[in-house]
Design a protein around this motif. Structure first.
Motif, PDB file in Angstrom:
ATOM      1  N   LEU A  20       0.815  -1.213   0.000  1.00 54.04           N
ATOM      2  CA  LEU A  20       0.000   0.000   0.000  1.00 54.04           C
ATOM      3  C   LEU A  20       0.847   1.260   0.000  1.00 54.04           C
ATOM      4  N   LYS A  21       2.115   1.061   0.215  1.00 43.25           N
ATOM      5  CA  LYS A  21       2.986   2.194   0.472  1.00 43.25           C
ATOM      6  C   LYS A  21       3.310   3.032  -0.750  1.00 43.25           C
ATOM      7  N   GLY A  22       3.348   4.317  -0.543  1.00 45.23           N
ATOM      8  CA  GLY A  22       3.761   5.215  -1.618  1.00 45.23           C
ATOM      9  C   GLY A  22       5.275   5.223  -1.700  1.00 45.23           C
ATOM     10  N   ASN A  23       5.803   6.168  -2.446  1.00 46.77           N
ATOM     11  CA  ASN A  23       7.254   6.163  -2.617  1.00 46.77           C
ATOM     12  C   ASN A  23       7.953   7.088  -1.626  1.00 46.77           C
ATOM     13  N   ILE A  24       7.437   7.120  -0.407  1.00 40.52           N
ATOM     14  CA  ILE A  24       8.139   7.912   0.601  1.00 40.52           C
ATOM     15  C   ILE A  24       8.960   7.001   1.500  1.00 40.52           C
ATOM     16  N   ARG A  25      10.169   7.450   1.766  1.00 39.74           N
ATOM     17  CA  ARG A  25      11.026   6.729   2.691  1.00 39.74           C
ATOM     18  C   ARG A  25      11.060   7.489   4.015  1.00 39.74           C
ATOM     19  N   VAL A  26      11.034   6.772   5.106  1.00 38.30           N
ATOM     20  CA  VAL A  26      11.111   7.425   6.407  1.00 38.30           C
ATOM     21  C   VAL A  26      12.297   6.858   7.184  1.00 38.30           C
ATOM     22  N   TYR A  27      13.239   7.725   7.486  1.00 33.55           N
ATOM     23  CA  TYR A  27      14.420   7.330   8.243  1.00 33.55           C
ATOM     24  C   TYR A  27      14.361   8.027   9.596  1.00 33.55           C
ATOM     25  N   CYS A  28      14.433   7.235  10.659  1.00 29.35           N
ATOM     26  CA  CYS A  28      14.360   7.824  11.990  1.00 29.35           C
ATOM     27  C   CYS A  28      15.772   7.988  12.558  1.00 29.35           C
ATOM     28  N   CYS A 102      12.576  15.448  -2.628  1.00 29.53           N
ATOM     29  CA  CYS A 102      12.332  16.270  -1.437  1.00 29.53           C
ATOM     30  C   CYS A 102      12.870  15.533  -0.218  1.00 29.53           C
ATOM     31  N   ILE A 103      13.695  16.206   0.557  1.00 29.15           N
ATOM     32  CA  ILE A 103      14.184  15.606   1.802  1.00 29.15           C
ATOM     33  C   ILE A 103      13.804  16.528   2.964  1.00 29.15           C
ATOM     34  N   PHE A 104      13.066  15.983   3.898  1.00 35.42           N
ATOM     35  CA  PHE A 104      12.587  16.763   5.042  1.00 35.42           C
ATOM     36  C   PHE A 104      13.283  16.333   6.323  1.00 35.42           C
ATOM     37  N   ALA A 105      13.388  17.272   7.274  1.00 40.43           N
ATOM     38  CA  ALA A 105      13.719  16.896   8.648  1.00 40.43           C
ATOM     39  C   ALA A 105      12.542  17.334   9.512  1.00 40.43           C
ATOM     40  N   TYR A 106      11.971  16.366  10.212  1.00 40.79           N
ATOM     41  CA  TYR A 106      10.777  16.605  11.028  1.00 40.79           C
ATOM     42  C   TYR A 106      11.070  16.205  12.472  1.00 40.79           C
ATOM     43  N   LEU A 316       6.397  17.090  -5.068  1.00 37.49           N
ATOM     44  CA  LEU A 316       5.813  16.022  -4.248  1.00 37.49           C
ATOM     45  C   LEU A 316       4.828  15.299  -5.158  1.00 37.49           C
ATOM     46  N   GLY A 317       4.895  14.006  -5.187  1.00 33.62           N
ATOM     47  CA  GLY A 317       3.971  13.278  -6.046  1.00 33.62           C
ATOM     48  C   GLY A 317       4.566  13.015  -7.406  1.00 33.62           C
ATOM     49  N   GLY A 318       3.805  12.385  -8.262  1.00 29.78           N
ATOM     50  CA  GLY A 318       4.291  12.037  -9.594  1.00 29.78           C
ATOM     51  C   GLY A 318       5.520  11.146  -9.503  1.00 29.78           C
ATOM     52  N   GLN A 319       6.534  11.518 -10.269  1.00 33.28           N
ATOM     53  CA  GLN A 319       7.760  10.722 -10.282  1.00 33.28           C
ATOM     54  C   GLN A 319       8.719  11.150  -9.168  1.00 33.28           C
ATOM     55  N   ALA A 320       8.281  12.134  -8.371  1.00 34.29           N
ATOM     56  CA  ALA A 320       9.184  12.681  -7.356  1.00 34.29           C
ATOM     57  C   ALA A 320       9.451  11.668  -6.251  1.00 34.29           C
ATOM     58  N   LYS A 321      10.604  11.829  -5.634  1.00 36.67           N
ATOM     59  CA  LYS A 321      10.985  10.938  -4.539  1.00 36.67           C
ATOM     60  C   LYS A 321      11.049  11.741  -3.250  1.00 36.67           C
ATOM     61  N   THR A 322      10.488  11.186  -2.208  1.00 35.94           N
ATOM     62  CA  THR A 322      10.418  11.909  -0.945  1.00 35.94           C
ATOM     63  C   THR A 322      11.040  11.090   0.176  1.00 35.94           C
ATOM     64  N   LEU A 323      11.819  11.767   0.998  1.00 33.75           N
ATOM     65  CA  LEU A 323      12.416  11.109   2.149  1.00 33.75           C
ATOM     66  C   LEU A 323      12.253  12.010   3.366  1.00 33.75           C
ATOM     67  N   MET A 324      11.860  11.414   4.475  1.00 31.53           N
ATOM     68  CA  MET A 324      11.724  12.210   5.678  1.00 31.53           C
ATOM     69  C   MET A 324      12.634  11.677   6.780  1.00 31.53           C
ATOM     70  N   PHE A 325      13.459  12.577   7.312  1.00 34.00           N
ATOM     71  CA  PHE A 325      14.213  12.234   8.509  1.00 34.00           C
ATOM     72  C   PHE A 325      13.317  12.585   9.689  1.00 34.00           C
ATOM     73  N   VAL A 326      13.019  11.596  10.482  1.00 40.20           N
ATOM     74  CA  VAL A 326      12.213  11.843  11.663  1.00 40.20           C
ATOM     75  C   VAL A 326      13.169  11.856  12.836  1.00 40.20           C
ATOM     76  N   GLN A 327      13.251  13.008  13.464  1.00 41.62           N
ATOM     77  CA  GLN A 327      14.256  13.184  14.512  1.00 41.62           C
ATOM     78  C   GLN A 327      13.597  13.033  15.876  1.00 41.62           C
ATOM     79  N   ILE A 328      14.213  12.256  16.747  1.00 37.40           N
ATOM     80  CA  ILE A 328      13.659  12.164  18.099  1.00 37.40           C
ATOM     81  C   ILE A 328      14.734  12.330  19.167  1.00 37.40           C
ATOM     82  N   ASN A 329      14.268  12.750  20.327  1.00 32.10           N
ATOM     83  CA  ASN A 329      15.131  12.877  21.502  1.00 32.10           C
ATOM     84  C   ASN A 329      15.079  11.562  22.275  1.00 32.10           C
TER      85      ASN A 329
END
Ligand code: ADP
Length: 360
Positions: A20-28, A102-106, A316-329
């Motif tokens: 079911l997953k889209g093409n987003i990667r999530v790295y914690c 797109c690379i995010f830090a959240y 975001l979307g289409g052929q774009a690639k998205t990665l999110m860095f999820v930062q935690i304490n």
């Protein structure tokens, strides 16, 4: 022992939802304890090799006191900047082949977003964050390809604060509000009025980062305070011409240091703080909604709900690639923020495991 049953069950669930997953990667990424913090009071119970993360609730014992998460990757606090970059390098390089990335830090303020994206300082290469390494790598690869391709690299940097977009690279430091073009074109310039600086070398990059930092500080007494409440978006536009055929390709890389995700108690915040908190809330949930809609392949993607998603729409979307860095304490004081951060990440990754299901 017990962990292995939990892991096996969650792995099975994870595999099921993978499709079911889209093409987003999530790295914690887990921030190390800072000097002076008590290393023993941590919520991090277990880090698996395949992206499992078991969080312990400091006020509950036993199985009920644990929550399992699963991401594409979980970095231990010991992970270096170089290790982290190595994992995203292929994504960065795909920009030279014409992809949008797109690379995010959240994460909450203080969880290491800026450390990951920019680094603690720009002097020592060892500590360079993703932004410097990415640009540097793009230069290296384009040099290697110079017999077949001619590349041009242009950079824009904007800040989104209280739902207003501002240029961070203007040479007069003007804090002019910028308009967003509604662009559905891939690689379209969403903020055409923002200054675009052409960069050819690492020293150009260091220079422009300094301009950005200086402009970011304008009008704010405490840079850290301001930067934790605004999103900063560094956009790298790449144009490549294939020498033999003359055909052109364009790729675009957005590197985004998001505003702190901490929930502000409504009763405590008033005036400007409340306004900021509401804008941050709105834009982060709009981002979550967009990524979730894309992951679900929903026919309607609600880009229009925030400036952040409008700026990033074409990437975001289409052929774009998205990665999110999820930062935690790692500390117990951050437990409830950590759980809400990880739940957000779980939602955008399209993989929700819920409570660890070992006793079913
Ligand atoms: P944020 O941008 O999320 O507010 P920062 O990046 O400013 O957080 O990090 C908060 C503090 O923790 C800074 O002093 C930073 O240098 C330190 N820090 C964050 N991540 C790491 C890490 N991986 N290794 C060492 N120090 C870190």
């Amino acid at each position: 022992e017990n962990y292995h049953t939990i892991l096996a069950e969650n792995q099975r669930l994870y595999n099921e939802v993978q499709e079911l997953k889209g093409n987003i990667r999530v790295y914690c990424r887990i921030r190390p304890f800072l000097p002076g913090q008590n290393k023993r009071s941590t919520t991090i119970d277990f880090i698996g090799e395949n992206g499992e993360l078991l969080i312990a609730n400091p006020s509950k014992q036993g199985k009920d006191g644990h929550r399992m998460f699963k991401f594409n990757k979980v970095y231990s606090p010991a992970a270096t900047q170089a290790e982290v970059f190595l994992d995203i390098q292929p994504l960065i390089r795909s920009v030279l082949d014409g992809y949008n990335v797109c690379i995010f830090a959240y994460g909450q303020t203080g969880s290491g977003k800026t450390y990951t994206m920019t680094g603690p300082n720009s002097v020592s290469k060892e500590y360079w964050g993703v932004n410097y390494r990415a640009l540097n790598d793009l230069f290296d690869i384009s040099r290697n390809r110079r017999s077949t391709f001619s590349y041009e690299v242009g950079v824009q940097m904007v800040e989104i604060y209280n739902e207003q977009v501002r240029d961070l690279l203007s040479n007069d430091g003007s804090q002019k509000r910028l308009g967003i073009w509604s662009t559905s074109q891939p690689n379209g310039l969403a903020v055409p009025e923002a200054s675009m600086l052409s960069v050819k070398s690492t020293s150009d990059v260091l220079e422009l980062m300094q301009i950005g930092q200086a402009n970011r500080a304008v009008g704010s007494t405490a840079l850290n305070e301001r930067s934790s409440r605004s999103h900063s978006v560094l956009t790298v536009h790449v144009r490549g011409v294939e020498l033999k055929t003359g055909s052109t390709l364009r790729g675009c890389l957005h590197l985004i240091d998001l505003a702190g995700s901490e929930r502000v108690e409504r009763s405590e915040a008033t005036g400007d703080r409340l306004k900021e908190a509401m804008h941050i809330n709105k834009s982060l949930s709009a981002l979550g909604d967009v990524i979730f809609a894309l992951a679900q392949k929903s026919p309607h993607v609600p880009y229009r709900n925030s400036k952040l998603t409008q700026v990033l729409q074409s990437s975001l979307g289409g052929q774009a690639k998205t990665l999110m860095f999820v930062q935690i304490n790692p500390d117990v004081e951050s437990f409830s923020e950590t759980i809400s951060t990880l739940k957000f990440a779980e939602r955008v990754s399209g993989v929700e495991l819920g409570a660890a299901r070992s006793n079913k």
